[in-house]
Design an enzyme around this catalytic site. Structure first.
Site, short mmCIF file in Angstrom:
data_model
loop_
_atom_site.label_atom_id
_atom_site.label_comp_id
_atom_site.label_asym_id
_atom_site.label_seq_id
_atom_site.Cartn_x
_atom_site.Cartn_y
_atom_site.Cartn_z
N GLU A 78 0.80 -1.22 0.00
CA GLU A 78 0.00 0.00 0.00
C GLU A 78 0.84 1.28 0.00
OE1 GLU A 78 -2.50 -0.64 3.40
OE2 GLU A 78 -4.06 -1.60 2.20
N GLU A 109 7.35 -22.17 7.19
CA GLU A 109 7.82 -21.30 8.26
C GLU A 109 8.83 -21.99 9.17
OE1 GLU A 109 4.90 -21.35 11.99
OE2 GLU A 109 3.86 -20.71 10.16
#
EC number: 4.2.1.126
Length: 267
Positions: A78, A109
């Site tokens: 953004e 992960e």
């Protein structure tokens, strides 16, 4: 047991009414803001350290897995349209790569070496900053990235919901927003995720202001990617220069941003 894995303060959730569930979730969410407020000194220390690095060409990297990784990517994605900067200034990485943005990539992960390997594609320098994000504070993908960052004299920070975590041991600055047990036990997409979103907003918004991407309280460098933003930019120019709408819009479209339009008009 870590706080984020602690038993929920609520029981028999399936027996509660919709209203009871919503009220209880909201009650837990109210605990997030005070927890984030306590981390402001650490956020300040991070922004103060990162801003001069960015002015010298440094970048900010978010590294996370699951919800934490997605929130980092969300914040990073953004920044360019909002502040008119390149997509290579704030970069979000998630364990498992872009596929993991929408679908879980099993065991990604748990690979401690992979976080640093993913970062290597960006040819890091000592002006860059790595921010690890993990509610638990112990995700191997993130911990490994922070370890190697410090070994290579790169500023390392972390955002977590557990105090004294493994991540914090390998971070120069630890932002620990301790929000308490989740409403659904261990579901850190809830309060922990909300706290992370708030912290990341604070980091990048403050950085962009420090970098001169805001004038007054306006996003004068925003990209004109849709009609709404063109209209917003037009209003900014009208207010700043006292021009009629048509002239302000034309000036904006010619120069591509509010800041450039204002600068060129005033020459």
């Amino acid at each position: 047991m870590s706080i984020t894995e602690s038993e929920s303060l609520y029981n028999d959730l399936e027996k509660k009414s919709v209203r009871e569930l919503l009220e209880a979730i909201h009650e837990e969410d109210r605990k997030v803001l005070p927890a984030v407020q306590k981390t402001i000194p650490q956020i300040e220390a991070l922004v103060t350290a990162v801003a001069p690095r960015m002015k010298k060409g440094g970048r900010l990297f978010y590294v996370g897995a699951g919800t934490s990784g997605r929130l980092g990517i969300l914040d990073a994605s953004e920044i360019p349209p909002t502040y008119g900067v390149g997509y290579d200034l704030v970069i979000g990485l998630i364990a498992g790569g872009d596929t993991a943005i929408r679908k879980a990539v099993e065991s990604a992960e748990d690979n401690e070496a992979m976080g640093w390997e993913d970062l290597q594609k960006y040819h890091l320098t000592e002006m860059d900053t790595i921010v690890g994000i993990a509610a638990s504070g112990r995700t191997p993908y993130v911990v490994g990235a922070l370890k190697k960052a410090r070994e290579n004299n790169i500023l390392a920070a972390c955002v977590t919901s557990n105090p004294n975590s493994e991540m914090a041991k390998h971070a120069d600055i630890a932002i620990e927003a301790v929000v308490g047990p989740e409403f659904v036990t261990g579901s850190t997409r809830m309060k922990s995720g909300t706290a992370q979103k708030l912290v990341l907003n604070m980091i990048t918004t403050t950085l962009m202001i420090q970098l001169g991407k805001v004038k007054g309280n306006k996003m004068v460098n925003m990209q004109l990617t849709n009609q709404k933003l063109v209209e917003r930019g037009t209003r900014m120019i009208m207010e700043e220069l006292g021009l009629e709408e048509d002239k302000a819009r034309n000036l904006l479209l010619i120069h591509g941003s509010v800041k450039k339009a204002l600068d060129e008009y005033r020459k």
